[in-house]
Design an enzyme around this catalytic site. Structure first.
Site, short mmCIF file in Angstrom:
data_model
loop_
_atom_site.label_atom_id
_atom_site.label_comp_id
_atom_site.label_asym_id
_atom_site.label_seq_id
_atom_site.Cartn_x
_atom_site.Cartn_y
_atom_site.Cartn_z
N HIS A 33 0.84 -1.21 0.00
CA HIS A 33 0.00 0.00 0.00
C HIS A 33 0.88 1.26 0.00
O HIS A 33 0.55 2.25 -0.66
CB HIS A 33 -0.90 0.02 1.24
CG HIS A 33 -1.93 -1.07 1.28
ND1 HIS A 33 -1.82 -2.15 2.12
CD2 HIS A 33 -3.08 -1.24 0.59
CE1 HIS A 33 -2.86 -2.94 1.95
NE2 HIS A 33 -3.64 -2.43 1.03
N GLN A 57 -18.28 -6.93 -1.00
CA GLN A 57 -17.40 -7.74 -1.84
C GLN A 57 -16.99 -9.05 -1.18
O GLN A 57 -16.20 -9.81 -1.75
CB GLN A 57 -16.18 -6.93 -2.26
CG GLN A 57 -15.18 -6.61 -1.17
CD GLN A 57 -14.13 -5.61 -1.63
OE1 GLN A 57 -14.40 -4.42 -1.78
NE2 GLN A 57 -12.91 -6.07 -1.86
N GLY A 143 -3.12 -1.79 -7.35
CA GLY A 143 -2.00 -2.72 -7.47
C GLY A 143 -2.32 -3.83 -8.48
O GLY A 143 -3.45 -4.32 -8.54
N LYS A 145 -1.27 -6.77 -8.27
CA LYS A 145 -1.42 -8.08 -7.63
C LYS A 145 -2.87 -8.56 -7.79
O LYS A 145 -3.11 -9.72 -8.07
CB LYS A 145 -1.04 -8.07 -6.16
CG LYS A 145 -1.09 -9.49 -5.62
CD LYS A 145 -0.74 -9.61 -4.21
CE LYS A 145 -1.86 -9.78 -3.25
NZ LYS A 145 -3.07 -10.46 -3.61
N VAL A 172 4.40 -5.57 -5.01
CA VAL A 172 5.55 -5.52 -4.10
C VAL A 172 5.70 -6.90 -3.46
O VAL A 172 4.70 -7.52 -3.06
CB VAL A 172 5.35 -4.44 -3.02
CG1 VAL A 172 6.54 -4.39 -2.07
CG2 VAL A 172 5.14 -3.08 -3.68
N SER A 182 -2.59 -8.55 2.61
CA SER A 182 -3.11 -8.57 3.99
C SER A 182 -3.36 -10.01 4.44
O SER A 182 -3.27 -10.33 5.61
CB SER A 182 -4.42 -7.79 4.07
OG SER A 182 -4.22 -6.51 3.58
O1 PAF Z 1 -8.23 -3.88 -3.22
C1 PAF Z 1 -8.89 -3.56 -2.21
O2 PAF Z 1 -8.36 -3.34 -1.13
C2 PAF Z 1 -10.41 -3.43 -2.34
O3 PAF Z 1 -10.93 -4.37 -3.21
C3 PAF Z 1 -10.86 -2.01 -2.73
C4 PAF Z 1 -10.36 -1.61 -4.11
C5 PAF Z 1 -10.35 -1.00 -1.70
C6 PAF Z 1 -12.40 -1.94 -2.76
O4 PAF Z 1 -12.96 -2.24 -1.52
#
Ligand code: PAF
Length: 277
Positions: A33, A57, A143, A145, A172, A182
């Site tokens: 990040h 999500q 990213g 990834k 990275v 994470s």
């Molecule tokens: O990649 C993420 O951390 C999430 O999918 C995002 C883009 C912040 C949307 O919640």
């Protein structure tokens, strides 16, 4: 650094800046990040980072509740990285009522990670569109990834003619090659030692393609069995074209090898790009 929780305060704060660049996150920040923020900072007068764990999500059996919330240490890292504004809304701020209008991505949402996580990309696209409307950035960093996420969001911006430049950032990695994520925090010490194998499998596939091998199916099967032979449960190892993540034709020069596999209770994803001469 201003920490803002409401959309109205965010809009008021951002009225004062000529342009802003946006890094959406779900918190639990790592060096990947910070790399996105380093790419963002020179691009605008103001760098905005959002921290919001987006329930939409996550599937019903996924780790929404288990997802680590590390707000204090995230803010310390963001302050050190020179971020101007942190937008940290609560759920009611983003979803004051049930979200009945959603962004329905193309069929791309149903393949690869979308096949394993139904509704995931709809949830991502919906929240990112909402965040874009709240932040009004002129560019946003994602990213590579999460390659499929980047492609879905790039297409969303293009199809809805949003005046936002989407900038992809390289993955990275830890010194042993494991892509920072994470989810790595969920790995046991034994799994963490095993985890770099995913990248090794991808690098092998990349080297074979670069050396001229065109039997992609064989490359995919090799990758799958190399993972399955150790303690992994692979979902896919697959060669696709970068533009739309479909199977490549002989004319395609820009490819990407993607993999997803479960290591214990943790599902890891990774990818490597391949440019053919
Ligand atoms: O990649 C993420 O951390 C999430 O999918 C995002 C883009 C912040 C949307 O919640």
């Amino acid at each position: 650094m201003d920490i803002i929780h409401s959309v109205s305060a965010l809009r008021e704060r951002l009225q004062r800046v000529p342009n802003n660049v946006f890094v959406p996150t779900m918190g639990n920040l790592h060096d990947g990040h910070i790399q996105l923020i380093n790419i963002a900072k020179p691009r605008a007068a103001c760098t905005v980072v959002s921290i919001f764990v987006n329930r939409l999500q996550f599937g019903p059996r996924e780790d929404f509740d288990r997802y680590p919330r590390t707000f204090e240490s995230d803010c310390n890292r963001l302050r050190q990285a020179g971020v101007d504004v942190v937008f940290a809304p609560d759920e009611k701020e983003i979803y004051p009522e049930p979200q009945t209008f959603v962004v329905e991505p193309s069929d791309l949402q149903h393949i690869l990670d979308g096949a394993a996580r139904p509704g995931h990309f709809r949830g991502v696209a919906t929240v990112v569109l909402k965040l874009f409307n709240m932040v009004s950035p002129h560019s946003a960093i994602f990213g590579k990834k999460d390659y499929q996420q980047y492609i879905v969001l790039r297409d969303m911006v293009r199809q809805f003619a949003l005046p936002i430049e989407i900038i992809p950032a390289e993955t990275v990695r830890a010194p042993d090659g494991l892509a920072l994520s994470s989810r790595n925090a969920y790995l046991t010490p034994e799994e963490r030692r095993e985890a770099p194998r995913l990248y090794q499998v991808l690098r092998k596939a990349q080297a074979e393609i670069a050396a001229g091998v065109r039997d992609f199916q064989r490359i995919e099967l090799h990758g799958m069995s190399e993972l399955a032979d150790s303690i992994w449960k692979p979902d896919y190892v697959t060669v696709r074209r970068q533009s739309d993540l479909r199977a490549p034709t002989p004319q395609d020069r820009e490819l990407v090898v993607l993999a997803a596999a479960r290591l214990g209770r943790t599902r890891l994803i990774d990818n490597v790009e391949v440019m053919l001469r």
